[in-house]
Write an enzyme that holds these catalytic residues in place. Structure first.
Site, PDB file in Angstrom:
ATOM      1  N   ILE A   1      -3.096   4.450  -1.118  1.00  0.00           N
ATOM      2  CA  ILE A   1      -4.207   5.338  -0.768  1.00  0.00           C
ATOM      3  C   ILE A   1      -4.484   6.160  -2.022  1.00  0.00           C
ATOM      4  O   ILE A   1      -3.568   6.709  -2.633  1.00  0.00           O
ATOM      5  CB  ILE A   1      -3.853   6.233   0.447  1.00  0.00           C
ATOM      6  CG1 ILE A   1      -5.049   7.122   0.839  1.00  0.00           C
ATOM      7  CG2 ILE A   1      -2.620   7.074   0.208  1.00  0.00           C
ATOM      8  CD1 ILE A   1      -4.823   7.896   2.141  1.00  0.00           C
ATOM      9  N   SER A   2      -5.725   6.191  -2.451  1.00  0.00           N
ATOM     10  CA  SER A   2      -6.063   6.792  -3.744  1.00  0.00           C
ATOM     11  C   SER A   2      -5.812   8.295  -3.764  1.00  0.00           C
ATOM     12  O   SER A   2      -5.815   8.975  -2.726  1.00  0.00           O
ATOM     13  CB  SER A   2      -7.536   6.521  -4.088  1.00  0.00           C
ATOM     14  OG  SER A   2      -7.762   5.155  -4.327  1.00  0.00           O
TER      15      SER A   2
END
Length: 211
Positions: free
Chosen positions: A61-62
């Protein structure tokens, strides 16, 4: 969204504002989205740190700053119909779905796609269409798009994505292998202008392989 999560999300938005994010709608979406929903329980305590986190299957997840920055770049062009390449956890899609009328999103890992769909449903975000497929090919049947956002790094810019941009549309994409640059491409008739935004680090955009 619990009171603790809401407070944490609001504080995250404040940190992003201090880091240079300026678009009020982006900050509002960040402040209203429970990031822990997009993580395994074991990592939930890290949900509101400004860092990328693993979500399994070799994906992440960025970092919230990058999510906000890419969204801000996209919204400068006021897109009505957006394609996201790389649904992943669904967090970026959740932010986008609050800000654009129509969102299409592609994921090549079936398990991640199923989880993301369930999460967005829990958040009552119903303006999103999901596709299981190869992001390099885009979504021709739903094109053209005013904006395309790619959430993994491509060794080179996929021609299929450029061809699916509407006139005046923008492609936000990390490009490169070891050294990656976040880039913005804008379509003007059959020509494309390009702009380097900043250095980034993403997982690779896999071409043609589904999982």
């Amino acid at each position: 969204m619990t009171r603790v999560a809401l407070t944490s999300a609001v504080n995250l938005a404040k940190k992003l504002q201090e880091a240079g994010i300026r678009h009020p709608a982006v900050l509002k979406a960040i402040s209203r989205t429970p990031r822990e929903l997009f993580l395994d329980n074991a990592l939930a305590h890290k949900a509101y740190e400004n860092t990328a986190l693993p979500i399994g299957q070799g994906q992440t997840i960025s970092q919230p700053y990058i999510v906000a920055r890419m969204t801000e770049l996209l919204l400068q062009h006021q897109p009505q119909k957006v394609l996201e390449v790389g649904t992943g956890s669904g967090y970026q899609a959740a932010i986008l779905a609050q800000l654009v009328p129509e969102l299409c999103t592609i994921e090549r890992i079936k398990g991640l796609q199923i989880q993301a769909r369930q999460r967005l449903k829990r958040l009552d975000l119903h303006n999103v269409s999901f596709k299981y497929g190869d992001g390099w090919q885009g979504w021709p049947n739903r094109s053209p798009f005013d904006g395309i956002m790619v959430t993994a790094a491509a060794a080179k810019v996929p021609e299929a994505l450029l061809s699916q941009l509407a006139e005046g549309g923008v492609l936000i994409i990390p490009v490169g292998e070891e050294t990656q640059q976040l880039m913005r491409f804008t379509r003007r008739s059959d020509r494309f202008s390009s702009e380097v935004i900043e250095t980034v680090k993403f997982v690779p955009l896999i071409n043609g392989e589904l999982a």
